[in-house]
Design a protein around this motif. Structure first.
Motif, PDB file in Angstrom:
ATOM      1  N   SER A 148       0.830  -1.207   0.000  1.00 47.65           N
ATOM      2  CA  SER A 148       0.000   0.000   0.000  1.00 47.65           C
ATOM      3  C   SER A 148       0.865   1.258   0.000  1.00 47.65           C
ATOM      4  O   SER A 148       2.038   1.241   0.387  1.00 47.65           O
ATOM      5  CB  SER A 148      -0.917  -0.003   1.226  1.00 47.65           C
ATOM      6  OG  SER A 148      -0.150   0.010   2.419  1.00 47.65           O
ATOM      7  N   GLU A 174      -5.035   2.235  -0.673  1.00 46.18           N
ATOM      8  CA  GLU A 174      -4.696   2.377  -2.090  1.00 46.18           C
ATOM      9  C   GLU A 174      -3.247   1.934  -2.339  1.00 46.18           C
ATOM     10  O   GLU A 174      -2.401   2.002  -1.440  1.00 46.18           O
ATOM     11  CB  GLU A 174      -4.887   3.816  -2.537  1.00 46.18           C
ATOM     12  CG  GLU A 174      -6.327   4.289  -2.537  1.00 46.18           C
ATOM     13  CD  GLU A 174      -6.457   5.720  -3.051  1.00 46.18           C
ATOM     14  OE1 GLU A 174      -6.530   5.894  -4.282  1.00 46.18           O
ATOM     15  OE2 GLU A 174      -6.452   6.637  -2.208  1.00 46.18           O
ATOM     16  N   PHE A 202      -7.202  -0.773  -4.792  1.00 47.23           N
ATOM     17  CA  PHE A 202      -7.019  -1.002  -3.364  1.00 47.23           C
ATOM     18  C   PHE A 202      -6.399  -2.372  -3.141  1.00 47.23           C
ATOM     19  O   PHE A 202      -6.656  -3.327  -3.893  1.00 47.23           O
ATOM     20  CB  PHE A 202      -8.354  -0.920  -2.615  1.00 47.23           C
ATOM     21  CG  PHE A 202      -8.785   0.483  -2.301  1.00 47.23           C
ATOM     22  CD1 PHE A 202      -8.515   1.053  -1.069  1.00 47.23           C
ATOM     23  CD2 PHE A 202      -9.453   1.241  -3.256  1.00 47.23           C
ATOM     24  CE1 PHE A 202      -8.917   2.347  -0.778  1.00 47.23           C
ATOM     25  CE2 PHE A 202      -9.853   2.535  -2.971  1.00 47.23           C
ATOM     26  CZ  PHE A 202      -9.592   3.093  -1.737  1.00 47.23           C
TER      27      PHE A 202
END
Length: 485
Positions: A148, A174, A202
């Motif tokens: 992420s 994200e 995501f």
């Protein structure tokens, strides 16, 4: 008392005295210096038969010997220094001729004698294949790495597979997709058109917490997945009920691990969907032609990461534990272990039927070019089915108890079964006899995902021991891709 004659040499009745001329060999050895000049000679007197030299191998014999050295021979033939034709067998699931025709010793089957190795078999995929829609070559162990973005909000997402009322909470953020990462979903509508929709980028984050949540979900929900087996095919439903009862009574049973393997493997096949207030901006599908109608799918990267958490942290250790204990139970085989091994084999083979069924569904859903989504993996799974069948039939002589007269009191005591288990075996026999012709036809139609395709081969010594392959694969017709919002 008779006195021995000193002039007569006594001869043993067990082994006659060897002929002196035949048993003694004179050898004259010349003693030469470095220049080749003879300076003397030694005469040796040897005992025993004259030396024999092995005749030269024929080309066929030499080729056969080289093959045996390359492919190996079974341990029993090697220990006995006898000829072994294991390498000449057409199938890796067939024992060598000597072992397969050997008589049982004290009711015990001999050690396994196969080219296939039990511990090398595979029951589930390691991850998406290169031809599959969710494939990414970003890294090998997605469950371990957090990809992420730094300093971005973490969102709590509630997921379900619509099994009971069980829900899973994960954490998503994200990420920056690489060129080969999948960021869209593809599916085949019921009218035959292939559609594609871009999904939000995501991924899972806080991997340790997510892993702990997944393991807790598995502990609480795994038995609910087995309920899918209880309302279908009568033989399957009845066997699963018996297996669950048997595993509850014996916490260290093989079948308990096999049931866990079956249930947890469904978790990497059934699609996850979002069911909480936060859906990452994804709308619920409201299209009767869409196979995901009424659902809110999760982004592809999250789906792949969830699979890897289950595979790496749960299924791989479970697979090793099951195979290690199965190997220990079947060699040497004990009569009291037969029922546990039978139930375990049945559950494992039913699992492989489900794997084939899911592979066909997955290929159709994503409109892939073949009937099955990952043919090489399916070949390896079918190989696993045949390895299990070979051990059951050869090592345990497994199909023989299935043909016993269970009305005879001696049969139950021979197999060490209680009255409920004996009644179960009688009902199993009746169901198999009623569907004998139908079950034989399954093998000619190559409907690998059909219930009882593999598990029914436990009941007959004439099971399919040919090399593993996938037949009946046809190319799908080309379709037009439509991108949706």
């Amino acid at each position: 008392m008779v006195q021995p004659n000193p002039g007569v040499v006594e001869v043993s009745r067990k082994r006659p005295a060897p002929d002196a001329a035949a048993s003694r060999t004179l050898k004259k050895i010349s003693c030469e210096d470095a220049n080749g000049e003879v300076h003397g000679a030694m005469i040796t007197l040897g005992f025993g038969q004259p030396e024999h030299h092995r005749s030269r191998f024929s080309p066929e014999k030499r080729a056969e010997t080289n093959l045996a050295r390359r492919e190996g021979v079974c341990s029993r033939c090697q220990g006995s220094k006898r000829k072994c034709d294991l390498a000449l067998k057409d199938s890796p699931y067939v024992s060598c001729t000597r072992c397969s025709t050997s008589k049982l010793y004290k009711g015990m089957s001999p050690m396994p004698c196969f080219r296939s190795i039990l511990k090398d078999i595979m029951f589930f995929r390691a991850g998406p294949a290169a031809n599959e829609p969710l494939f990414t070559n970003r890294f090998k162990r997605l469950a371990i790495d957090d990809i992420s973005k730094p300093n971005v909000p973490v969102r709590d997402i509630h997921l379900t597979q619509r099994v009971g009322r069980h829900k899973l909470t994960v954490y998503a953020s994200e990420f920056v997709p690489l060129p080969h990462d999948k960021v869209s979903l593809k599916w085949k509508n019921k009218d035959g058109t292939l559609k594609e929709m871009r999904m939000p980028t995501f991924c899972l984050t806080n991997m340790q917490k997510v892993t702990a949540q997944v393991e807790q979900y598995i502990y609480e929900a795994k038995r609910s997945y087995l309920e899918d087996l209880l309302g279908g095919e009568e033989l399957v439903s009845m066997t699963v009920k018996m297996a669950m009862a048997y595993s509850r009574a014996r916490t260290n049973s093989l079948v308990g691990m096999a049931l866990d393997l079956w249930a947890i493997s469904r978790m990497i096949e059934i699609e996850w969907e979002m069911c909480g207030p936060d859906t990452l901006g994804v709308q619920r599908f409201c299209d009767p032609l869409n196979p995901r109608n009424g659902r809110i799918p999760i982004p592809p990267m999250m789906d792949t990461q969830l699979d890897q958490i289950v595979i790496q942290n749960v299924l791989n250790p479970l697979r090793k534990q099951l195979l290690d204990q199965l190997e220990a139970r079947i060699a040497p085989f004990k009569r009291e272990d037969w029922f546990d091994i039978y139930l375990t084999s049945f559950i494992v083979l039913n699992h492989i039927e489900r794997v084939a069924k899911h592979s066909a569904y997955h290929a159709e859903l994503h409109c892939m070019s073949t009937k099955f989504s990952n043919v090489p993996f399916l070949v390896s799974v079918f190989h696993s089915a045949k390895v299990v069948l070979s051990r059951f039939h050869f090592v345990c002589n497994g199909s023989a108890p299935l043909r016993l007269d269970w009305d005879s009191p001696g049969s139950a005591s021979l197999a060490k079964l209680d009255p409920d288990q004996t009644a179960f075996m009688k009902r199993t026999q009746a169901l198999i006899r009623a569907r004998e012709m139908n079950l034989m036809q399954l093998r000619t139609q190559y409907d690998y995902g059909q219930s009882l395709y593999w598990s029914s081969q436990l009941f007959t010594p004439n099971w399919d021991n040919s090399p593993a392959e996938v037949k009946g694969i046809e190319a799908a017709p080309p379709v037009r891709v439509i991108e949706v919002g």
